[in-house]
Design an enzyme around this catalytic site. Sequence first.
Site, PDB file in Angstrom:
ATOM      1  N   ASN A 298       0.860  -1.183   0.000  1.00  0.00           N
ATOM      2  CA  ASN A 298       0.000   0.000   0.000  1.00  0.00           C
ATOM      3  C   ASN A 298       0.894   1.230   0.000  1.00  0.00           C
ATOM      4  O   ASN A 298       1.783   1.359   0.844  1.00  0.00           O
ATOM      5  CB  ASN A 298      -0.912   0.021   1.237  1.00  0.00           C
ATOM      6  CG  ASN A 298      -1.828   1.239   1.260  1.00  0.00           C
ATOM      7  OD1 ASN A 298      -1.418   2.346   1.604  1.00  0.00           O
ATOM      8  ND2 ASN A 298      -3.081   1.039   0.895  1.00  0.00           N
ATOM      9  N   ILE A 324      -5.096  -0.469  -2.818  1.00  0.00           N
ATOM     10  CA  ILE A 324      -5.642   0.728  -2.170  1.00  0.00           C
ATOM     11  C   ILE A 324      -6.725   0.290  -1.205  1.00  0.00           C
ATOM     12  O   ILE A 324      -7.491  -0.649  -1.486  1.00  0.00           O
ATOM     13  CB  ILE A 324      -6.250   1.705  -3.200  1.00  0.00           C
ATOM     14  CG1 ILE A 324      -5.339   1.880  -4.405  1.00  0.00           C
ATOM     15  CG2 ILE A 324      -6.531   3.061  -2.561  1.00  0.00           C
ATOM     16  CD1 ILE A 324      -5.972   2.701  -5.510  1.00  0.00           C
ATOM     17  N   GLU A 325      -6.852   0.977  -0.088  1.00  0.00           N
ATOM     18  CA  GLU A 325      -7.836   0.606   0.915  1.00  0.00           C
ATOM     19  C   GLU A 325      -9.268   0.633   0.395  1.00  0.00           C
ATOM     20  O   GLU A 325     -10.143  -0.073   0.891  1.00  0.00           O
ATOM     21  CB  GLU A 325      -7.709   1.484   2.164  1.00  0.00           C
ATOM     22  CG  GLU A 325      -7.735   2.977   1.914  1.00  0.00           C
ATOM     23  CD  GLU A 325      -6.340   3.585   1.755  1.00  0.00           C
ATOM     24  OE1 GLU A 325      -6.164   4.713   2.233  1.00  0.00           O
ATOM     25  OE2 GLU A 325      -5.449   2.943   1.169  1.00  0.00           O
ATOM     26  N   SER A 326      -9.536   1.429  -0.630  1.00  0.00           N
ATOM     27  CA  SER A 326     -10.891   1.522  -1.187  1.00  0.00           C
ATOM     28  C   SER A 326     -11.324   0.249  -1.886  1.00  0.00           C
ATOM     29  O   SER A 326     -12.520   0.061  -2.144  1.00  0.00           O
ATOM     30  CB  SER A 326     -10.973   2.694  -2.166  1.00  0.00           C
ATOM     31  OG  SER A 326      -9.976   2.576  -3.168  1.00  0.00           O
TER      32      SER A 326
END
Length: 520
Positions: A298, A324-326
């Site tokens: 990340n 990505i955290e999304s």
Amino acid sequence: MAIKIITSAEAAAMIQSNTTGCSQGMGGNDLAEELLLELEKRFLTTGEPKHLSWMHSSGQGDKATRGLNHLAHEGLLDWIVGGHFNPVPLIQEMISNNKIQAYNLPQGVISHMFRDIAAKRPTITRIGLETFVDPRIEGGKLNEATTEEFAEVVTVGGKEYLHYKHLRTPDFAFLRGTYADEAGNISMEEEACYLESLQAAQATKNCGGKVFVQVKQVVPYGSIDIRKVHIPGTLVDYVVPVSDMANHMMTFDEQFNPAYCGNCRAVTNIAARDKTLDAKKIVSRRAALELIPDAVINLGIGVPEGVGVVADEEGLRRRLTLSIESGPVGGVPVGGIGFGASLNPDCILDQSTQFDSYDGGGLDLAYLGLAEADQFGNVNVSKFGPRIAGAGGFINITQATQRVVFCGTMTAGGLKTVVENGKLKIVQEGKVKKLVNSVQQITFSGNFANKSGQNVLYITERAVFRLTEKGMMLVEIAPGVDLQKDVLDQMEFVPIIADDLKEMDARIFHHELMGLTWEN
């Protein structure tokens, strides 16, 4: 089953005062902009609805007036819990002025909270311990108007956890999809990320609330491939076809990019290599030396993004997977206002599922920004003076990843450097020291990291530090800089200095490629 198709104005007219809403979005990704816009219009015209509470995980806005900025009116909004506030300066101002009650919790915690609310189970996790969301420190409360405790420390199996209470549950949800069929089934095939749209719909319905979904258009029942249905019609009350596609942009700076959602793959030839060796490029080059093959990584926004650029230049990207955290896994993360999307992703997960992986140690390596750090190795990226940026996914990522690298310049505000003959020269020092005695807010806890056995580095353009049980240890220094004048005098504390203090890799300070391979 039949659904009700209504306009955004009709949807806004149905929202009652003293209720709790929730919405999805990261920046402008997957954001129901028209529903929020009409809610604001109704309030400004009629004074209704009043005294709303709001729940959101990711930052939703354009750093100006769109997104959750539409809620920034005294009397309209009373209470908010969010993961990130940087894109919503109008909400930030209300928080700073004690106009609303406000909490900042880790983005992944709120993401999982929607799922837990749906299942009517508690939200219990180690994420957040010893950071500013821990009730023994600040409890995530953002101003003096906010007094109720959101979290409590509990012990399970002899270990400490945080129990995040469900202080509010959603009475309505403003969500977004691509298409809806006549039964209310929602597809999301032209969205850059899904976030926790499904989980928010489940939570709202199971709490007896109403789910409104903004879409491009309604299509005949059966015309959507069932594999593309992300929210079933059983969870949808009202479908709202958007009236203006300017309110349904894929991101806030692109109407639509097919390479963000898998409709095509864009060619990503590396542009002519930038041979400028400024401070940020030096940081990125040193950070790239920490890369390991076949790693899932990340990259935070800002300076850490440069690590990906260096990996491209050095020919290492093929054996790295960026996430990505999304939700996107693979591809090239989009920077700036489009953050949350990825160019050419391999797949897109729900955000709550992505955080399941992150929280369990699924990342091999994480590169995050270094806005402010102290002698204990604590890092602050969430609060600066009266400005409340919020933690976003930072706490989840940094607490659960074994190898963490913080990247940033040693000073800020006017720093100028040059590289001459393989040596770094500080031409003009920055006005603000970033290595301080005590950070303003603990977004990353050095003590927690030590107890968890994490490997943590702090990389600047002139010095590299490693986290130890006794605090930050200086382990490398750039060639050409003076230890006292350029390093120690630019810090508010005296670090531990390694007995074998080394010079940073000489290859970093030459304009040629470093020649990195996985063997060296």
